[in-house]
Design an enzyme around this catalytic site. Structure first.
Site, short mmCIF file in Angstrom:
data_model
loop_
_atom_site.label_atom_id
_atom_site.label_comp_id
_atom_site.label_asym_id
_atom_site.label_seq_id
_atom_site.Cartn_x
_atom_site.Cartn_y
_atom_site.Cartn_z
N ALA A 24 0.83 -1.21 0.00
CA ALA A 24 0.00 0.00 0.00
C ALA A 24 0.87 1.26 0.00
O ALA A 24 0.55 2.24 -0.69
CB ALA A 24 -0.93 -0.01 1.22
N GLY A 106 8.04 -0.95 20.12
CA GLY A 106 9.45 -0.56 20.11
C GLY A 106 9.81 0.14 18.81
O GLY A 106 10.50 1.17 18.81
N SER A 107 9.34 -0.40 17.71
CA SER A 107 9.65 0.19 16.40
C SER A 107 9.10 1.61 16.29
O SER A 107 9.73 2.49 15.71
CB SER A 107 9.05 -0.67 15.28
OG SER A 107 9.50 -1.98 15.44
N ASP A 129 1.06 -8.47 19.06
CA ASP A 129 0.87 -8.32 20.52
C ASP A 129 -0.27 -7.37 20.89
O ASP A 129 -0.76 -7.41 22.01
CB ASP A 129 2.15 -7.80 21.18
CG ASP A 129 3.27 -8.83 21.19
OD1 ASP A 129 2.98 -9.99 20.85
OD2 ASP A 129 4.40 -8.47 21.53
N GLY A 187 -13.48 -20.10 24.36
CA GLY A 187 -14.19 -20.75 25.47
C GLY A 187 -13.25 -21.40 26.47
O GLY A 187 -13.45 -22.55 26.88
P1 ATP Z 1 6.91 -6.66 18.46
O1 ATP Z 1 6.46 -6.25 19.83
O2 ATP Z 1 5.80 -7.05 17.58
O3 ATP Z 1 8.02 -7.64 18.49
P2 ATP Z 1 8.30 -4.14 18.34
O4 ATP Z 1 8.36 -3.10 17.30
O5 ATP Z 1 7.68 -3.71 19.66
O6 ATP Z 1 7.53 -5.36 17.73
P3 ATP Z 1 10.96 -4.24 19.54
O7 ATP Z 1 11.95 -5.35 19.55
O8 ATP Z 1 10.49 -3.71 20.84
O9 ATP Z 1 9.76 -4.73 18.61
O10 ATP Z 1 11.62 -3.00 18.74
C1 ATP Z 1 12.14 -3.16 17.44
C2 ATP Z 1 13.32 -2.25 17.20
O11 ATP Z 1 12.92 -0.88 17.34
C3 ATP Z 1 14.48 -2.39 18.19
O12 ATP Z 1 15.33 -3.46 17.88
C4 ATP Z 1 15.19 -1.06 18.01
O13 ATP Z 1 15.95 -1.06 16.81
C5 ATP Z 1 14.03 -0.09 17.82
N1 ATP Z 1 13.67 0.55 19.08
C6 ATP Z 1 12.95 0.03 20.11
N2 ATP Z 1 12.83 0.91 21.11
C7 ATP Z 1 13.48 2.02 20.73
C8 ATP Z 1 13.74 3.30 21.31
N3 ATP Z 1 13.28 3.63 22.52
N4 ATP Z 1 14.49 4.20 20.61
C9 ATP Z 1 14.97 3.90 19.39
N5 ATP Z 1 14.76 2.71 18.78
C10 ATP Z 1 14.04 1.79 19.42
#
Ligand code: ATP
Length: 325
Positions: A24, A106-107, A129, A187
């Site tokens: 997209a 995190g991403s 999640d 269930g």
């Molecule tokens: P999922 O929960 O589905 O696994 P997510 O995006 O939450 O996905 P994470 O492993 O938490 O996965 O984060 C992915 C990447 O994002 C990390 O490896 C890092 O490169 C980047 N990242 C996470 N937190 C931060 C932050 N506070 N600042 C900068 N980059 C970050």
């Protein structure tokens, strides 16, 4: 500033529907007259300069595929200012002037850090999640939930034949949404999530009560991030085996939930969020992420993902308990 070239990346755990979101972004971006480049391996690829042009034909045939054609990664280096500086230099060298980040909590925190440097960024909420604060439901959740349900349905049939209790562990590190939703829709007799404290003895009581009520099977859905994981619980229950009544078995669904074709809901959601993200970026927006919020495709401030998502709806927790009777 008028954008000319935008990059798209997928980061963190992969989720079914990420490919639909990439498609997209590419097709909407091209329709807006933008050049689109794909970044391989999430933020690692930004740091190492793994960028490749993506045209409308390059994203053909991926709508129905799970995973992500761009690859994904966890990149701790991006959490340091030095790592982000390297990424910014790479973006400059490739003449990229905006980024769409597709990923989970995190991403999107990483996207916020990048946007904080003044670089234009718009995110897309995608993780099985469902732990992104502000989003009703993220890309991948519905498909993962249906996979968990299919497993629970199958386990129930075999459990009934032998009067067994199955502990089924589903994904969800800090957020019990997937376990709770799978528990209600499947269930389950007991749902174990990180947000609700419940002692193993109380769970054993629930199983015993189910056995005494004459149930032929019992399902305990356990979120992987709960204080007691499925194996630890099974070891505890084994000590009370006589009292509980059911024979016990453990099934960990693990990465099975991440794989396979995205369902209709996730394909639609990913298409809507991906298209909206690149359109907003092209319109000059930055520092936001696109999510389904109160049922509508909505831009939310990336700042919001830094606050943890509130615990799941109390009503759903109440229903999980009520329906287990
Ligand atoms: P999922 O929960 O589905 O696994 P997510 O995006 O939450 O996905 P994470 O492993 O938490 O996965 O984060 C992915 C990447 O994002 C990390 O490896 C890092 O490169 C980047 N990242 C996470 N937190 C931060 C932050 N506070 N600042 C900068 N980059 C970050």
């Amino acid at each position: 500033m008028t954008l000319k070239r935008v990059a798209v990346l997928t980061s963190g755990g992969d989720a079914p529907g990420m490919n639909a979101a990439i498609r997209a972004v590419v097709r909407t971006g091209v329709a807006r007259g933008l050049e689109v480049v794909g970044v391989r391996q999430g933020y690692s690829g930004l740091i190492d300069g793994q960028l490749q042009p993506l045209g409308t034909r390059d994203v053909a045939g991926i709508l129905q595929l799970g995973g992500t054609m761009l690859g994904s990664a966890r990149a701790p280096e991006f959490q340091t200012p030095e790592g982000r500086d390297r990424a910014l230099r790479g973006l400059g060298q490739h003449r990229v002037d905006g980024v769409v980040v597709i990923g989970g909590n995190g991403s999107l925190a990483g996207a916020q850090a990048l946007a904080g440097t003044g670089f234009p960024v718009v995110g897309v909420a995608s993780t099985i999640d469902n732990d992104v604060n502000g989003a009703d439901i993220t890309i991948g959740v519905d498909t993962a939930l249906n996979i968990a349900l299919e497993a629970i349905d199958r386990l129930k049939t075999t459990a009934s034949s032998h009067q067994r209790a199955f502990l089924v562990e589903v994904m969800g590190r800090n957020c019990g949404y997937l376990a709770l939703a799978a528990g209600v829709a499947g269930g389950a007799e007991v749902v174990v999530i990180p947000e609700v404290e419940m002692s193993p003895d109380a769970m054993a009581d629930e199983l015993q009560a189910a056995y005494t009520r004459g149930k032929r099977h019992a399902i305990v859905v356990v979120a992987e991030g709960a204080r007691w994981d499925a194996l630890a619980l099974a070891r505890h229950f084994e000590k009370h085996r006589e009292r509980i009544g059911f024979e016990l078995r453990v099934t960990t669904l693990g990465h099975v939930q991440r794989g396979g074709a995205p369902g209709a809901f996730d394909r639609l959601l990913a298409t809507r969020l991906g298209a909206a993200a690149v359109e907003r970026l092209a319109d000059g927006e930055s520092g936001t992420y696109m999510a389904l919020a109160r049922g509508a495709v909505t831009p939310l401030p990336l700042q919001q993902v830094l606050t943890p998502k509130p615990p799941p709806d109390r009503e759903l927790i109440r229903l999980a308990q009520l329906m287990a009777r």
